[in-house]
Scaffold this active site. Structure first.
Site, PDB file in Angstrom:
ATOM      1  N   GLY A  58       0.784  -1.224   0.000  1.00  0.00           N
ATOM      2  CA  GLY A  58       0.000   0.000   0.000  1.00  0.00           C
ATOM      3  C   GLY A  58       0.817   1.275   0.000  1.00  0.00           C
ATOM      4  O   GLY A  58       1.941   1.325  -0.494  1.00  0.00           O
ATOM      5  N   CYS A  59       0.245   2.313   0.602  1.00  0.00           N
ATOM      6  CA  CYS A  59       0.767   3.673   0.451  1.00  0.00           C
ATOM      7  C   CYS A  59       2.128   3.906   1.119  1.00  0.00           C
ATOM      8  O   CYS A  59       2.806   4.860   0.772  1.00  0.00           O
ATOM      9  CB  CYS A  59      -0.250   4.675   0.993  1.00  0.00           C
ATOM     10  SG  CYS A  59      -1.776   4.774   0.035  1.00  0.00           S
ATOM     11  N   TYR A  60       2.497   3.079   2.080  1.00  0.00           N
ATOM     12  CA  TYR A  60       3.793   3.294   2.746  1.00  0.00           C
ATOM     13  C   TYR A  60       4.921   2.473   2.124  1.00  0.00           C
ATOM     14  O   TYR A  60       6.066   2.514   2.588  1.00  0.00           O
ATOM     15  CB  TYR A  60       3.690   2.959   4.237  1.00  0.00           C
ATOM     16  CG  TYR A  60       3.370   1.517   4.561  1.00  0.00           C
ATOM     17  CD1 TYR A  60       4.354   0.535   4.498  1.00  0.00           C
ATOM     18  CD2 TYR A  60       2.087   1.132   4.937  1.00  0.00           C
ATOM     19  CE1 TYR A  60       4.069  -0.786   4.785  1.00  0.00           C
ATOM     20  CE2 TYR A  60       1.789  -0.188   5.233  1.00  0.00           C
ATOM     21  CZ  TYR A  60       2.784  -1.149   5.146  1.00  0.00           C
ATOM     22  OH  TYR A  60       2.494  -2.450   5.441  1.00  0.00           O
ATOM     23  N   PHE A 120       1.450   6.387   5.295  1.00  0.00           N
ATOM     24  CA  PHE A 120       0.575   5.581   6.139  1.00  0.00           C
ATOM     25  C   PHE A 120      -0.216   4.622   5.261  1.00  0.00           C
ATOM     26  O   PHE A 120      -0.640   4.976   4.165  1.00  0.00           O
ATOM     27  CB  PHE A 120      -0.385   6.491   6.914  1.00  0.00           C
ATOM     28  CG  PHE A 120       0.238   7.807   7.287  1.00  0.00           C
ATOM     29  CD1 PHE A 120       1.177   7.872   8.289  1.00  0.00           C
ATOM     30  CD2 PHE A 120      -0.080   8.965   6.585  1.00  0.00           C
ATOM     31  CE1 PHE A 120       1.786   9.082   8.609  1.00  0.00           C
ATOM     32  CE2 PHE A 120       0.516  10.175   6.892  1.00  0.00           C
ATOM     33  CZ  PHE A 120       1.456  10.238   7.919  1.00  0.00           C
TER      34      PHE A 120
END
Length: 347
Positions: free
Chosen positions: A137-139, A333
């Protein structure tokens, strides 16, 4: 000890889409003109974003996951190639010089994957090491960057980290009931490729001092990315900003403490633009002025949330205005709920 320095940055984007026009021409019909859905969609902090799929011309919401993965393999390589080539040129090295190639993505999969295909197309040596960071994901740029920095320090060879995310492929099927989590997901995310080259002991760039991670206890259900028969479905609880608020100060303190650095000493903040409330929470809890998060909001405004590569886009905006020896904190995050951070220093 050999220093690991981000010495080159590159990015690439598909066609640009206007947020208001996306609502007027497609999503208002999908959500039957619902007033709350409209407010959330147009209040996402996104003015324009990019996508390999324009739902006004090609509605993929009922496509199978297999069809979406075939499209990913058509669209991701050229975007990744452009971003990687730009980062290599910015760093002043050739692909043949690389010792490690890290590919990060949570929006598409294939084996052999982008790492093998792009290594060949870019002209990397047959001996180049490859690492794929998937579905984080985003991290996910941070585990990729941390692995690259460790490799550069240990081996004294350059590394390339490439993030490629095509979120537009995962438009979900329409439902009878109102699903506000999907409204927010469809409003926020955009497509992009972003790359950084990490060199040993480069005279100029951003030295990677440390990377850290912290996972909030019992937060697994707050943010998720489920593989379904119709693509990958985002789960995004409205509680995410509140949980993030409880952990961001401690996570940032843990990153800074070993160097004796105080938050007021930090010269640049690369905050992942997960959405307006996420940025607001980080500002409030860390005492950041709007000027310190201006690059983050600018990326959200013009690119949207591009998942793993977004924080690299923010770093690219920041790096040109930094004073020598300025300390930079980067953070993102994602699922878990996990907070990943990096401590950098300008050279």
């Amino acid at each position: 000890m050999t220093a690991a320095v981000i010495a080159g940055v590159g990015s690439a984007f598909p066609d640009v889409h206007d947020q208001q026009e996306l609502w007027d021409d497609y999503f208002t019909h999908r959500y039957r003109g619902d007033a709350l859905s409209r407010r959330l969609f147009l209040g996402s902090g996104v003015r324009t974003r990019h996508g390999v799929v324009d739902p006004r011309r090609e509605d993929v919401s009922d496509w199978s996951t297999a069809a979406r993965m075939r499209r990913y393999l058509d669209e991701a390589p050229p975007l990744g190639h452009r971003a990687a080539a730009e980062a290599l040129a910015d760093a002043g090295i050739s692909a043949a010089d690389l010792g490690l190639f890290v590919v990060v993505s949570c929006t598409g999969y294939a084996t052999p994957g982008l790492d093998i295909r792009l290594a060949r197309e870019l002209g990397m040596a047959p001996s180049v090491r490859r690492l794929l960071v998937g579905h984080m994901g985003c991290y996910a740029a941070f585990p990729g960057l941390g692995a690259a920095a460790d490799f550069v320090r240990a081996r004294g060879l350059p590394a390339l980290v490439l993030c490629v995310e095509l979120t537009s492929l995962h438009l979900q099927p329409a439902q009878e009931h109102r699903d506000l989590e999907q409204v927010v997901a469809h409003a926020l995310f955009g497509d992009a490729a972003a790359a950084v080259v990490v060199l040993p002991d480069a005279a100029r760039g951003l030295e990677v001092l440390d990377t850290t991670a912290a996972t909030a206890p019992a937060s697994e259900d707050l943010m998720s990315w489920h593989v379904t028969d119709h693509g990958f479905r985002m789960g995004l609880s409205p509680r995410v900003p509140d949980v993030l608020a409880k952990h961001i100060e401690e996570a940032t303190g843990s990153l800074l403490a070993p160097t004796g650095t105080d938050r007021t000493d930090v010269g640049g903040w690369a905050v992942h633009p997960g959405g307006p409330r996420i940025i607001d929470v980080v500002e409030e809890r860390l005492g950041l002025t709007p000027a310190l998060t201006a690059a983050t909001r600018a990326v959200l405004d013009t690119r949207g949330n591009c998942s793993s590569g977004t924080v690299l886009l923010v770093l690219d905006q920041l790096r040109r205005g930094l004073a020598p020896d300025a300390t930079v904190v980067a953070m993102a995050f994602g699922p878990g709920l996990t907070l990943c951070l990096a401590l950098l220093r300008a050279r």
